[in-house]
Design an enzyme around this catalytic site. Structure first.
Site, short mmCIF file in Angstrom:
data_model
loop_
_atom_site.label_atom_id
_atom_site.label_comp_id
_atom_site.label_asym_id
_atom_site.label_seq_id
_atom_site.Cartn_x
_atom_site.Cartn_y
_atom_site.Cartn_z
N LYS A 129 0.86 -1.19 0.00
CA LYS A 129 0.00 0.00 0.00
C LYS A 129 0.89 1.23 0.00
CE LYS A 129 -4.52 0.76 0.12
NZ LYS A 129 -5.54 -0.01 -0.62
N ASP A 169 -6.88 4.47 -4.75
CA ASP A 169 -7.56 4.34 -3.47
C ASP A 169 -8.24 5.68 -3.23
OD1 ASP A 169 -7.69 2.36 -1.01
OD2 ASP A 169 -7.29 4.31 -0.10
#
Length: 448
Positions: A129, A169
């Site tokens: 991430k 995201d």
């Protein structure tokens, strides 16, 4: 060799000592660790090899500065992050988040969750991430382009089609992915497989935009069907009005459910007649406006500032699709009071630890994020496959594979629940099902 309970306790103490100022990461890690005791009891070899000790420590955590110039000519500096958490089953895969709240703790929590989420898809992708504390709201296209170019100038040193493949995201949609990809290509030449969520004109996949929202409903449908019910006629409260919420609303309505709320960071709208999706799309996707404008356009709707989870109405299903820790313990009690029988998470970790305990205490069937919102990363992995093959699959083909993947994720969670006699604890079932695949791969590869 320590027993399972002592081993987990020692790991928690280690994490607390090493990462004392990372509450989000601690919450994510502890929640998973607590559910893995029966697996460790059945497989003591995981304790001997200290698999969990490796799993909670990222393989690599990168932090860098991102200098950029705003439209007034002022020099700005943000922090950039990429945490490459685990590559046991494939290249690192996970989104980039642009939001003022971003810090190392949040990126680590998201990356850790991504390991098990990606494992559950059955596809060969590891967990990672990244992101920045840059706030894209109220920024011009030129400012966002300059930021993305600066961000990618550093990030490109650490990623690659077979190493680490970022995606979008919160705060990173098609516009941002385009700018990021353009800068990567400028520096490295054309490699379509380097990012997912790309535009259809340059290697993107059909159904990627809809994937997380559609996938949430495919998972929910499988969950409810297994309880002998259907979505038809159910009333749903949903949070968010972004990509996930919009397409969850669409697919829920297609399945005969009525969605009565939508929200953003300022407040929420309640429409007892059911949310008019075309109006939401116009406000959020075309005009880039605020959800309060929905109440100006639809006479049956009301707008209220604050959290949608404080709205006291009768409904059947809660779908949190906004952000982490949006549902507190008290709000979970209201969810139970209002008669909701199911909670399925479209956002990452939207329920606090206290909220999850309320679900379990009140008998609410709970579909955790790592299972319920895995549709986005699943189609991202399918996009990687298409890029490798230099092919573009039809919407129906991708959507069909997405549906199969989400139904299989539920089934894996349910099978683990039954195998370990967890009592319809699909959070523990998802953690166990995701962990067992990664653990076997890590054990096979040795101490690396």
């Amino acid at each position: 060799m320590a027993d399972a309970e002592a081993y987990i306790k020692d790991l928690k103490e280690t994490i607390t000592h090493r990462d004392p100022n990372q509450p989000e990461f601690q919450e994510a890690a502890f929640t998973v660790l607590d559910t893995l005791k029966p697996v460790l009891e059945k497989h003591p070899e995981y304790i001997k090899a200290n698999i969990l000790g490796e799993l909670v420590e990222p393989e690599r955590a990168i932090q860098f500065r991102v200098p950029w110039q705003d439209d007034e000519g002022n020099y700005q500096v943000n922090r950039g992050f990429r945490v490459q958490f685990n590559s046991a089953i494939g290249p690192y895969k996970g989104g980039l988040r642009l939001h003022p709240s971003v810090n190392l703790s949040i990126i680590k929590f998201l990356g850790f969750e991504q390991i098990l989420k990606n494992s559950l898809t059955g596809l060969p992708i590891g967990g990672g991430k990244g992101g920045s504390d840059f706030n894209p709201k109220d920024k011009s296209d030129s400012e966002i382009m300059r930021f993305c170019q600066s961000f990618m100038t550093e990030l490109q040193k650490h990623i690659g089609p077979d190493l680490d493949v970022p995606a979008g995201d919160i705060g990173v949609g098609g516009r941002e992915i385009g700018y990021l990809y353009g800068q990567y290509k400028r520096l490295n030449g054309s490699q379509n497989g380097i990012l997912t969520g790309k535009g259809l004109e340059y290697g993107g996949s059909l159904a990627r935009t809809e994937a997380t929202g559609f996938g949430l409903i495919y998972y929910l449908n499988a969950l409810i069907k297994d309880q002998g019910e259907s979505l038809k006629g159910k009333t749903i409260k949903i949070s968010g009005a972004g990509n996930v919420a919009i397409y969850a609303i669409q697919k829920a309505q297609e399945n005969g459910a009525k969605v009565v709320t939508a929200s953003d960071s300022n407040g929420y709208v309640y429409d007892p007649n059911g949310i008019d999706l075309d109006t939401v799309k116009q406000i959020k996707e075309v005009e880039r406006g605020r959800i309060k404008e929905y109440a100006d356009k639809i006479s049956s709707a009301t707008y209220t500032e604050g959290s949608v989870w404080d709205l006291d109405i009768d409904y059947d299903i809660a779908l949190p699709c906004a952000t982490q820790n949006e549902i507190s313990g008290d709000e979970a009690k209201l969810i139970a009071k209002d008669g909701a029988k199911y909670v399925a998470e479209g956002a990452n970790m939207p329920s606090t630890t206290e909220a999850i305990q309320v679900y379990k205490d009140k008998g609410i069937i709970y579909g955790p994020a790592k299972a319920a919102n895995a549709g986005g990363v699943a189609v991202s992995a399918l996009e990687m496959s298409q890029n490798s093959e230099r092919l573009s699959w039809t919407f129906e083909d991708v959507d069909g594979q997405l549906k199969d993947i989400m139904e299989n994720i539920y089934q894996k969670s349910a099978d683990a629940d039954k195998e370990y006699d967890l009592g319809k604890d699909y959070q523990a079932g998802a953690n166990i099902a995701g962990f067992e695949k990664v653990a076997k791969a890590m054990l096979a590869q040795g101490l690396v």
